[in-house]
Design a protein around this motif. Structure first.
Motif, mmCIF file in Angstrom:
data_model
loop_
_atom_site.group_PDB
_atom_site.id
_atom_site.type_symbol
_atom_site.label_atom_id
_atom_site.label_comp_id
_atom_site.label_asym_id
_atom_site.label_seq_id
_atom_site.Cartn_x
_atom_site.Cartn_y
_atom_site.Cartn_z
ATOM 1 N N ALA A 9 40.546 17.447 7.484
ATOM 2 C CA ALA A 9 41.294 17.012 8.656
ATOM 3 C C ALA A 9 40.951 17.829 9.893
ATOM 4 C CB ALA A 9 42.795 17.091 8.376
ATOM 5 N N GLU A 10 40.729 19.128 9.693
ATOM 6 C CA GLU A 10 40.436 19.965 10.866
ATOM 7 C C GLU A 10 39.118 19.563 11.525
ATOM 8 O OE1 GLU A 10 39.909 22.724 7.171
ATOM 9 O OE2 GLU A 10 41.253 21.126 7.844
ATOM 10 N N ASP A 11 38.200 18.975 10.729
ATOM 11 C CA ASP A 11 36.968 18.465 11.315
ATOM 12 C C ASP A 11 37.260 17.306 12.256
ATOM 13 O OD1 ASP A 11 35.575 20.285 9.705
ATOM 14 O OD2 ASP A 11 35.472 18.853 8.063
ATOM 15 N N LEU A 12 38.230 16.473 11.890
ATOM 16 C CA LEU A 12 38.604 15.329 12.724
ATOM 17 C C LEU A 12 39.256 15.758 14.025
ATOM 18 C CD1 LEU A 12 40.111 12.801 10.157
ATOM 19 C CD2 LEU A 12 38.031 12.502 11.491
ATOM 20 N N ASP A 13 40.184 16.711 13.938
ATOM 21 C CA ASP A 13 40.906 17.118 15.144
ATOM 22 C C ASP A 13 39.988 17.784 16.161
ATOM 23 O OD1 ASP A 13 43.390 16.085 14.653
ATOM 24 O OD2 ASP A 13 44.135 17.865 13.616
ATOM 25 N N GLY A 14 38.847 18.258 15.722
ATOM 26 C CA GLY A 14 37.895 18.841 16.652
ATOM 27 C C GLY A 14 37.335 17.845 17.649
ATOM 28 N N TYR A 15 37.481 16.539 17.353
ATOM 29 C CA TYR A 15 36.985 15.523 18.270
ATOM 30 C C TYR A 15 37.987 15.197 19.381
ATOM 31 C CZ TYR A 15 33.445 14.686 14.674
ATOM 32 O OH TYR A 15 32.417 14.838 13.778
ATOM 33 N N LEU A 16 39.234 15.641 19.243
ATOM 34 C CA LEU A 16 40.262 15.322 20.231
ATOM 35 C C LEU A 16 40.200 16.292 21.408
ATOM 36 C CD1 LEU A 16 43.293 14.651 17.837
ATOM 37 C CD2 LEU A 16 41.787 12.952 18.899
ATOM 38 N N THR A 17 40.340 15.772 22.605
ATOM 39 C CA THR A 17 40.368 16.612 23.801
ATOM 40 C C THR A 17 41.790 17.120 24.049
ATOM 41 O OG1 THR A 17 40.875 14.794 25.314
ATOM 42 C CG2 THR A 17 38.543 15.173 24.788
ATOM 43 N N ASP A 18 41.929 18.054 24.976
ATOM 44 C CA ASP A 18 43.259 18.550 25.351
ATOM 45 C C ASP A 18 44.123 17.408 25.902
ATOM 46 O OD1 ASP A 18 42.538 21.087 24.593
ATOM 47 O OD2 ASP A 18 42.088 21.792 26.621
ATOM 48 N N GLU A 19 43.496 16.515 26.665
ATOM 49 C CA GLU A 19 44.250 15.381 27.211
ATOM 50 C C GLU A 19 44.715 14.448 26.097
ATOM 51 O OE1 GLU A 19 43.913 11.913 30.676
ATOM 52 O OE2 GLU A 19 42.105 12.964 30.006
ATOM 53 N N ASP A 20 43.838 14.242 25.082
ATOM 54 C CA ASP A 20 44.237 13.430 23.925
ATOM 55 C C ASP A 20 45.458 14.041 23.245
ATOM 56 O OD1 ASP A 20 42.018 11.799 24.352
ATOM 57 O OD2 ASP A 20 40.772 12.861 22.887
ATOM 58 N N GLN A 21 45.408 15.348 23.011
ATOM 59 C CA GLN A 21 46.511 16.039 22.331
ATOM 60 C C GLN A 21 47.807 15.915 23.136
ATOM 61 O OE1 GLN A 21 46.251 17.030 19.345
ATOM 62 N NE2 GLN A 21 44.395 18.198 18.908
ATOM 63 N N LYS A 22 47.701 16.006 24.443
ATOM 64 C CA LYS A 22 48.880 15.875 25.299
ATOM 65 C C LYS A 22 49.464 14.467 25.206
ATOM 66 C CE LYS A 22 50.296 16.293 30.183
ATOM 67 N NZ LYS A 22 50.602 14.865 30.416
ATOM 68 N N ASP A 23 48.601 13.450 25.294
ATOM 69 C CA ASP A 23 49.060 12.062 25.199
ATOM 70 C C ASP A 23 49.728 11.789 23.856
ATOM 71 O OD1 ASP A 23 48.193 11.359 27.739
ATOM 72 O OD2 ASP A 23 46.237 10.642 27.047
ATOM 73 N N LEU A 24 49.104 12.261 22.787
ATOM 74 C CA LEU A 24 49.647 12.038 21.444
ATOM 75 C C LEU A 24 50.969 12.779 21.256
ATOM 76 C CD1 LEU A 24 46.280 12.340 19.494
ATOM 77 C CD2 LEU A 24 47.629 10.251 19.769
ATOM 78 N N GLY A 25 51.067 13.968 21.811
ATOM 79 C CA GLY A 25 52.311 14.732 21.727
ATOM 80 C C GLY A 25 53.459 14.032 22.425
ATOM 81 N N GLU A 26 53.203 13.460 23.590
ATOM 82 C CA GLU A 26 54.243 12.730 24.316
ATOM 83 C C GLU A 26 54.719 11.515 23.529
ATOM 84 O OE1 GLU A 26 52.708 11.768 28.155
ATOM 85 O OE2 GLU A 26 52.594 13.864 28.828
ATOM 86 N N LEU A 27 53.774 10.836 22.895
ATOM 87 C CA LEU A 27 54.125 9.655 22.100
ATOM 88 C C LEU A 27 54.952 10.042 20.880
ATOM 89 C CD1 LEU A 27 53.562 6.649 22.434
ATOM 90 C CD2 LEU A 27 51.580 6.926 20.961
ATOM 91 N N GLU A 28 54.635 11.177 20.265
ATOM 92 C CA GLU A 28 55.396 11.640 19.098
ATOM 93 C C GLU A 28 56.838 11.955 19.478
ATOM 94 O OE1 GLU A 28 54.926 14.737 15.351
ATOM 95 O OE2 GLU A 28 53.272 14.416 16.751
#
Length: 343
Positions: A9-28
């Motif tokens: 899984a950690e290999d997958l999360d390496g593809y996410l940008t900081d902006e992606d993480q922010k967007d996903l966090g807001e949705l959660e």
């Protein structure tokens, strides 16, 4: 030693940008706020919460041109049809045969979104001989999009079990829209998640000893994956990264899902060059076990029935269990799959 490839899984999360993480966090956060109205059920607040999440997901998807969501891309009438189809697939009261029926509808709709454009595609013609013979043999003419150039370089790549019937449905659509009755080759991969893991440490295992494909048949091709659910994106990334390590350079990759999480779609399109995700419906989040919420349960079991622990079916047994109606409708696809497995 087992011939297996593992992606973490950690290999997958390496593809996410900081902006992606922010967007996903807001949705959660938005989904957690809505969940508090599930029990006791407050329908008005639930509708309000999902309405807000829908607008947020649409806003985020506009940043990702390789993510195509049917309910975001089509007109109001088509969106209503998509809502009805997905609601039937989600419903716990939908039985096995109904689930197959609505899955067929979903993939036919996705195919049209991906491959036909009524405004730009040239038109082809089908001349059909009808059963009417008096006073002379009758024929009918029907126009269809001329899309051979889009579909006749394709290979169906099946991530086994739940993806088997959806892959056959898409292959059948290609056959019907091809002026040459093109039958897609099939590549079959045995990929599974380690369900003892959580979302943040999930592992994806590709079992090469139980996979069936011709590596030379995949190079330079338009690879199509049709999986009912895209939760994490890990299975697709595992398969494609393995193929690339073997020298395969796909011309394009298309990933078809009835339901995808936003996170899974972003991961896939970030990780894989020239990959487009086509999904009927976008769900906001996963739980810690990496199951889609609100989701629709185990799509593989709902399509194929459940295996017992003592008698796990292989792919030929799955084909046999589909029965006469499916085998008659998808006979060309069944033959290709059997030829791939049995040689």
């Amino acid at each position: 030693m087992d011939n297996k490839i593992i992606l973490k899984a950690e290999d997958l999360d390496g593809y996410l940008t900081d902006e992606d993480q922010k967007d996903l966090g807001e949705l959660e956060v938005m989904f957690k706020d809505t969940m508090q109205y599930f029990e006791p059920k407050n329908e008005e607040k639930i509708i309000e919460g999902y309405d807000k999440m829908g607008h947020k997901m649409q806003e985020i998807c506009q940043k990702h041109p390789k993510i195509k969501v049917y309910s975001f891309e089509t007109d109001v009438q088509a969106q209503a049809e998509a809502s009805r189809v997905i609601s039937k697939l989600r419903d716990e009261r939908t039985d096995h045969q109904e689930f197959i029926y609505y899955s067929q509808r979903a993939y036919e709709m996705l195919f049209r979104m991906a491959y036909t454009n009524q405004h730009s595609d040239k038109k082809g013609h089908i001349v059909v001989k009808t059963p009417v013979t008096f006073p002379v043999q009758n024929y009918a003419v029907h126009k269809i999009p001329a899309i051979d150039h889009k579909i006749e370089n394709t290979v169906m790549c099946v991530m086994l079990r739940g993806a088997l019937l959806p892959s056959m449905i898409v292959s059948k659509e290609i056959e019907e829209f091809s002026s040459h009755n093109y039958i897609t080759p099939f590549a079959l991969f045995k990929i599974s998640r380690n369900d003892s893991k959580n979302e943040n440490n999930m592992e994806y295992i590709l079992d090469l000893d139980k996979s069936f494909f011709n590596i030379e048949q995949l190079n330079g091709k338009d690879l199509i994956f049709a999986d009912p659910m895209n939760a994490t994106g890990g299975s697709l990334v595992t398969v494609v990264k393995y193929l690339q390590s073997q020298g395969v350079k796909p011309n394009s990759i298309a990933f078809f899902n009835t339901i995808s999480t936003l996170k899974g779609s972003i991961r896939v399109t970030r990780a894989l060059e020239n990959c487009t995700c086509y999904t009927m419906w976008m769900d906001p989040v996963m739980n810690e076990k990496a199951y889609i919420m609100p989701g629709l349960g185990d799509a593989g079991d709902r399509l194929n029935g459940c295996d017992s622990k003592e008698h796990s079916r292989n792919i030929i047994q799955l084909l046999a269990d589909y029965g006469h109606n499916i085998s008659s409708l998808y006979r060309s696809q069944m033959f290709e799959i059997e030829r791939t497995v049995l040689g």
